[in-house]
Design a protein around this motif. Structure first.
Motif, PDB file in Angstrom:
ATOM      1  N   LYS A   1      30.220  14.015 -18.572  1.00  0.00           N
ATOM      2  CA  LYS A   1      29.852  14.520 -19.901  1.00  0.00           C
ATOM      3  C   LYS A   1      31.079  14.983 -20.677  1.00  0.00           C
ATOM      4  O   LYS A   1      31.882  15.768 -20.194  1.00  0.00           O
ATOM      5  CB  LYS A   1      28.873  15.688 -19.718  1.00  0.00           C
ATOM      6  N   SER A   2      31.210  14.484 -21.909  1.00  0.00           N
ATOM      7  CA  SER A   2      32.372  14.838 -22.723  1.00  0.00           C
ATOM      8  C   SER A   2      32.035  15.941 -23.716  1.00  0.00           C
ATOM      9  O   SER A   2      30.885  16.186 -24.058  1.00  0.00           O
ATOM     10  CB  SER A   2      32.891  13.611 -23.468  1.00  0.00           C
ATOM     11  N   SER A   3      33.090  16.581 -24.183  1.00  0.00           N
ATOM     12  CA  SER A   3      32.960  17.667 -25.144  1.00  0.00           C
ATOM     13  C   SER A   3      32.881  17.113 -26.565  1.00  0.00           C
ATOM     14  O   SER A   3      33.556  16.151 -26.901  1.00  0.00           O
ATOM     15  CB  SER A   3      34.172  18.590 -25.034  1.00  0.00           C
ATOM     16  N   ARG A   4      32.085  17.749 -27.383  1.00  0.00           N
ATOM     17  CA  ARG A   4      32.018  17.409 -28.809  1.00  0.00           C
ATOM     18  C   ARG A   4      32.379  18.637 -29.638  1.00  0.00           C
ATOM     19  O   ARG A   4      31.983  18.749 -30.799  1.00  0.00           O
ATOM     20  CB  ARG A   4      30.624  16.909 -29.171  1.00  0.00           C
ATOM     21  N   ASP A   5      33.138  19.558 -29.036  1.00  0.00           N
ATOM     22  CA  ASP A   5      33.506  20.801 -29.716  1.00  0.00           C
ATOM     23  C   ASP A   5      34.360  20.567 -30.954  1.00  0.00           C
ATOM     24  O   ASP A   5      34.277  21.317 -31.912  1.00  0.00           O
ATOM     25  CB  ASP A   5      34.259  21.739 -28.764  1.00  0.00           C
TER      26      ASP A   5
ATOM     27  N   PRO B   1      34.901  17.929 -33.707  1.00  0.00           N
ATOM     28  CA  PRO B   1      34.431  16.668 -34.289  1.00  0.00           C
ATOM     29  C   PRO B   1      35.552  15.832 -34.914  1.00  0.00           C
ATOM     30  O   PRO B   1      35.366  14.658 -35.204  1.00  0.00           O
ATOM     31  CB  PRO B   1      33.409  17.093 -35.339  1.00  0.00           C
TER      32      PRO B   1
ATOM     33  N   ASP C   1      37.126   9.344 -30.610  1.00  0.00           N
ATOM     34  CA  ASP C   1      36.340   9.156 -29.395  1.00  0.00           C
ATOM     35  C   ASP C   1      37.203   9.116 -28.139  1.00  0.00           C
ATOM     36  O   ASP C   1      36.873   9.726 -27.127  1.00  0.00           O
ATOM     37  CB  ASP C   1      35.518   7.875 -29.517  1.00  0.00           C
TER      38      ASP C   1
ATOM     39  N   ARG D   1      38.406  12.678 -26.664  1.00  0.00           N
ATOM     40  CA  ARG D   1      37.497  13.765 -26.283  1.00  0.00           C
ATOM     41  C   ARG D   1      37.637  14.088 -24.802  1.00  0.00           C
ATOM     42  O   ARG D   1      37.564  13.201 -23.948  1.00  0.00           O
ATOM     43  CB  ARG D   1      36.052  13.388 -26.588  1.00  0.00           C
TER      44      ARG D   1
ATOM     45  N   ASN E   1      33.605  18.256 -20.877  1.00  0.00           N
ATOM     46  CA  ASN E   1      33.158  19.631 -21.074  1.00  0.00           C
ATOM     47  C   ASN E   1      32.994  20.288 -19.699  1.00  0.00           C
ATOM     48  O   ASN E   1      33.284  19.663 -18.668  1.00  0.00           O
ATOM     49  CB  ASN E   1      31.870  19.691 -21.914  1.00  0.00           C
TER      50      ASN E   1
END
Length: 64
Positions: free
Chosen positions: A11-15, A17, A21, A24, A27
């Motif tokens: 799972k990657s972070s989207r903190d 924006p 891509d 990233r 997380n």
């Protein structure tokens, strides 16, 4: 016999924006899950002869 493992990055972070891509990071959940799958693969005592990976930061971090 040869064995093929297909592994998706954790799972990657989207903190942030504004990050592209490929930049990233993982997380907290991704780091935890990556460690768990690493232990499961290690318990199989099967070492890969070749790893083909996306150059995305999260994919490279999943394998470390």
């Amino acid at each position: 016999m040869k064995t093929l493992f297909l592994v998706l990055h954790a799972k990657s972070s989207r903190d942030d924006p504004s990050l592209p891509d490929r930049k990233r990071p993982l997380n907290d959940r991704g780091r935890h899950d990556a460690a768990g799958i690493g232990k499961r693969l290690a318990s199989r005592k099967s070492k890969p002869h070749l790893i083909v990976s996306s150059p995305a930061l999260r994919a490279l971090a999943t394998g470390n």
